[in-house]
Design a protein around this motif. Structure first.
Motif, short mmCIF file in Angstrom:
data_model
loop_
_atom_site.label_atom_id
_atom_site.label_comp_id
_atom_site.label_asym_id
_atom_site.label_seq_id
_atom_site.Cartn_x
_atom_site.Cartn_y
_atom_site.Cartn_z
N LEU A 157 0.82 -1.20 0.00
CA LEU A 157 0.00 0.00 0.00
C LEU A 157 0.86 1.26 0.00
CD1 LEU A 157 -2.69 -1.11 2.62
CD2 LEU A 157 -2.94 -1.05 0.13
N GLY A 158 1.94 1.25 0.80
CA GLY A 158 2.77 2.45 0.93
C GLY A 158 3.53 2.80 -0.33
N LEU A 159 4.15 1.79 -0.96
CA LEU A 159 4.92 2.06 -2.18
C LEU A 159 4.01 2.47 -3.33
CD1 LEU A 159 7.57 -0.82 -2.07
CD2 LEU A 159 7.78 1.55 -1.27
N ASN A 160 2.83 1.90 -3.38
CA ASN A 160 1.88 2.31 -4.41
C ASN A 160 1.39 3.74 -4.18
OD1 ASN A 160 -0.21 1.48 -6.65
ND2 ASN A 160 -1.41 2.38 -5.01
N GLU A 161 1.14 4.07 -2.91
CA GLU A 161 0.67 5.42 -2.60
C GLU A 161 1.74 6.46 -2.90
OE1 GLU A 161 -1.75 8.41 -1.66
OE2 GLU A 161 -2.34 6.29 -1.78
N ALA A 162 3.02 6.10 -2.76
CA ALA A 162 4.11 7.04 -3.03
C ALA A 162 4.07 7.54 -4.46
CB ALA A 162 5.45 6.37 -2.72
N ALA A 163 3.67 6.69 -5.39
CA ALA A 163 3.62 7.10 -6.80
C ALA A 163 2.58 8.21 -7.00
CB ALA A 163 3.30 5.90 -7.68
N TYR A 164 1.44 8.10 -6.32
CA TYR A 164 0.41 9.12 -6.45
C TYR A 164 0.76 10.38 -5.67
CZ TYR A 164 -2.44 5.45 -8.53
OH TYR A 164 -2.91 4.46 -9.34
N MET A 165 1.34 10.19 -4.48
CA MET A 165 1.72 11.36 -3.69
C MET A 165 2.82 12.17 -4.36
SD MET A 165 -0.15 11.90 -1.13
CE MET A 165 0.90 13.26 -0.67
N SER A 166 3.72 11.51 -5.09
CA SER A 166 4.77 12.25 -5.77
C SER A 166 4.20 13.22 -6.80
CB SER A 166 5.74 11.28 -6.44
OG SER A 166 5.10 10.57 -7.49
N GLU A 167 3.16 12.80 -7.50
CA GLU A 167 2.53 13.69 -8.47
C GLU A 167 1.79 14.83 -7.79
OE1 GLU A 167 2.65 13.02 -12.30
OE2 GLU A 167 4.38 12.63 -11.03
N ILE A 168 1.17 14.55 -6.64
CA ILE A 168 0.49 15.61 -5.89
C ILE A 168 1.50 16.64 -5.38
CG2 ILE A 168 -0.83 16.08 -3.79
CD1 ILE A 168 -2.22 13.38 -4.19
N VAL A 169 2.61 16.15 -4.81
CA VAL A 169 3.64 17.07 -4.30
C VAL A 169 4.28 17.85 -5.44
CG1 VAL A 169 5.85 17.18 -3.10
CG2 VAL A 169 4.07 15.63 -2.28
N ARG A 170 4.51 17.19 -6.55
CA ARG A 170 5.12 17.88 -7.71
C ARG A 170 4.20 19.00 -8.20
NH1 ARG A 170 5.06 17.28 -13.36
NH2 ARG A 170 3.58 15.55 -13.19
N ALA A 171 2.90 18.74 -8.25
CA ALA A 171 1.96 19.78 -8.67
C ALA A 171 1.95 20.94 -7.67
CB ALA A 171 0.55 19.19 -8.81
N GLY A 172 2.05 20.62 -6.37
CA GLY A 172 2.09 21.68 -5.37
C GLY A 172 3.34 22.53 -5.48
N ILE A 173 4.48 21.88 -5.69
CA ILE A 173 5.74 22.63 -5.82
C ILE A 173 5.72 23.52 -7.05
CG2 ILE A 173 8.22 22.38 -6.24
CD1 ILE A 173 8.17 19.89 -4.51
N GLN A 174 5.21 23.00 -8.14
CA GLN A 174 5.18 23.79 -9.38
C GLN A 174 4.14 24.92 -9.32
OE1 GLN A 174 4.59 20.67 -12.33
NE2 GLN A 174 6.77 20.69 -12.84
#
Length: 309
Positions: A157-174
């Motif tokens: 669950l955690g490694l799969n969630e990391a893939a989605y969270m990375s896109e959310i964080v990337r959108a926030g940073i940008q």
């Protein structure tokens, strides 16, 4: 004696008051009656179904069910913490100018977003077939003893969630203006200091709402850990139903617990969003209590609206 003529203008005659006739929306009444009729039919169908509703409260706080709900909660929290921490790292790697780290991050996201969570859980659960022994030099053990159901669910669950969270964080940073970063560098801040002190605090306004949604979704996705023998809520409900023969009733019990957990964290998410939205909007949305008071006042003073003059 000369008569004086009154030249004072007569007061204007006020216009006739407009009588507003509200427009009748027959379609709304038809739609409302139709929805109510469907709900009544669904209620009648469930009331006549072969379901023993009286035993649902008896099992609602069964020790097995409570233990399963607790397992669901803590595995969701741990998996979400792992996903957020790894997601931030992957987002920074994705935005890096280093082609190696950027490519590795993209491949990770591509793989974990492109394969089902259930398949990932089963792969971790059966990884002892590929690697019978785990040998790290300082630690050696049988892989089947290492990959417990808890660790399997956490990694899956955690490694799969990391893939989605990375896109959310990337959108926030940008979403943070590039001038903020340039100004921080002009003040002598390093790249890491700029990220921690300037970029991420401003990006939280964009990151928090989807992160809350991801955690609520994680509470429900954790039910897939049933396939790897984790004694979470669905697993406990199924085990109890096999002995009590109350299959549907136990699934109703599980649904009540899932609704309770998601409701609690939805309220928490609402107030966290309000906190991070303070600097971005003048008027914060009302809290649920304020909204309820507003509706009660409207209901108490209900009358037909007048036309503004």
């Amino acid at each position: 004696m000369t008569d004086t003529v009154d030249t004072t203008p007569a007061p204007p005659v006020p216009p006739e008051q407009i009588k507003a006739i509200p427009v009748r929306h027959y379609g709304r009444w038809v739609a409302g009656v139709g929805v109510i009729a469907i709900l009544v039919l669904i209620g009648i169908a469930f009331s006549n179904a072969n379901i023993n509703y009286s035993i649902i409260p008896q099992y609602l706080f069964d020790p097995g069910i409570v233990s399963g709900a607790w397992t669901t909660l803590y595995i969701s929290v741990l998996a979400m913490v792992l996903g957020v921490a790894l997601g931030i790292i992957l987002a920074v790697m994705r935005l890096s100018s280093n082609p190696v780290t950027s490519t590795v991050s993209w491949l990770y996201i591509w793989f974990f977003r492109g394969t089902p969570v259930l398949v990932q859980l089963l792969l971790w659960y059966n990884i002892s077939i590929v690697f019978p022994v785990l040998n790290l030099g300082f630690y050696k053990n049988e892989m089947k003893d290492v990959m417990t159901p808890v660790l399997t669910a956490l990694l899956g669950l955690g490694l799969n969630e990391a893939a989605y969270m990375s896109e959310i964080v990337r959108a926030g940073i940008q979403s943070v203006d590039l001038g903020q970063t340039e100004a921080s560098h002009a003040l002598g801040m390093t790249q890491g200091q700029t990220l921690r002190r300037v970029v991420l605090p401003q990006a939280m306004r964009v990151i928090v709402p989807p992160t809350g949604n991801e955690f609520i979704n994680m509470l429900k996705t954790s039910s897939l850990a049933y396939a790897v023998q984790l004694p979470e809520l669905i697993r406990q409900a199924t085990d109890i139903s096999s002995t009590s023969l109350a299959v549907v009733e136990m699934y109703f019990v599980a649904c009540i617990w899932y609704l309770f957990l998601t409701t609690i964290f939805s309220i928490v998410q609402y107030y966290v969003e309000r906190r991070y939205a303070r600097g971005s909007t003048r008027n914060l949305p009302p809290t649920p209590l304020q909204r309820m008071k507003k509706y009660l006042r409207m209901f108490g003073s209900f009358r037909r609206p007048e036309v503004a003059r």
